[in-house]
Scaffold this active site. Structure first.
Site, PDB file in Angstrom:
ATOM      1  N   GLU A 148      38.336  18.956   5.971  1.00 10.08           N
ATOM      2  CA  GLU A 148      38.923  19.804   6.512  1.00 10.08           C
ATOM      3  C   GLU A 148      38.438  21.294   5.612  1.00 10.08           C
ATOM      4  OE1 GLU A 148      40.280  20.462   9.320  1.00 10.08           O
ATOM      5  OE2 GLU A 148      41.171  18.900  10.005  1.00 10.08           O
ATOM      6  N   GLY A 155      37.912  18.653  10.654  1.00  7.16           N
ATOM      7  CA  GLY A 155      37.446  17.644   9.669  1.00  7.16           C
ATOM      8  C   GLY A 155      38.304  16.078  10.323  1.00  7.16           C
TER       9      GLY A 155
END
Length: 145
Positions: free
Chosen positions: A47, A10
């Site tokens: 993430e 991410g």
């Protein structure tokens, strides 16, 4: 049970700010890249979203080797923190609300559905799959600048 390898990452420009996530799924000789982003988000949400979306892409229960550079995601799963937050109604041991409980709830259900083995990789190092996921995540975040 099918054996699948997943890499995720991410990214966020500002925290919060525009963010993106990237994932690579590998099954035998097959490889699939996924990515997406949001205009206003956090790195931790990206993430989590990368991991969730990759696991949701699997059409049946699989044995998954999941590689991530996110200690936030890996520690919360490996050390049982996320399950504890859920058991306490999304409250951490310090009595503060657990962040991202909406995403953690989905991820915990997916981890119950699949057999997930967690692996930490050093970010921005020499792992070509992690680096590719980072490229995908950053490219998605740039769409929202």
């Amino acid at each position: 049970m099918k054996q699948v390898t997943i890499y995720t990452d991410g990214a966020c420009s500002g925290n919060p700010g525009p963010g993106g996530w990237g994932a690579i799924l590998q099954y035998g000789p097959h490889r699939k890249e996924l990515s997406g982003g949001e205009a206003q988000t956090t790195n931790n949400r990206m993430e989590l979203t990368g991991v969730i979306t990759a696991l949701q892409a699997l059409k049946e229960p699989c044995e998954v080797d999941l590689y991530s550079d996110s200690k936030y995601v890996l520690d919360a799963l490996e050390k049982g923190w996320a399950k504890g937050w859920r058991a306490r109604g999304w409250v951490k041991s310090d009595k503060k609300p657990a962040l991202n409980s909406d995403l953690w709830a989905v991820l915990l259900d997916l981890c119950d559905y699949h057999t997930v083995h967690l692996h930490w990789v050093k970010g921005h190092a020499e792992n070509p799959f992690n680096n590719r996921c980072d490229e995908l995540a950053v490219a998605e975040s740039r769409k929202f600048r």
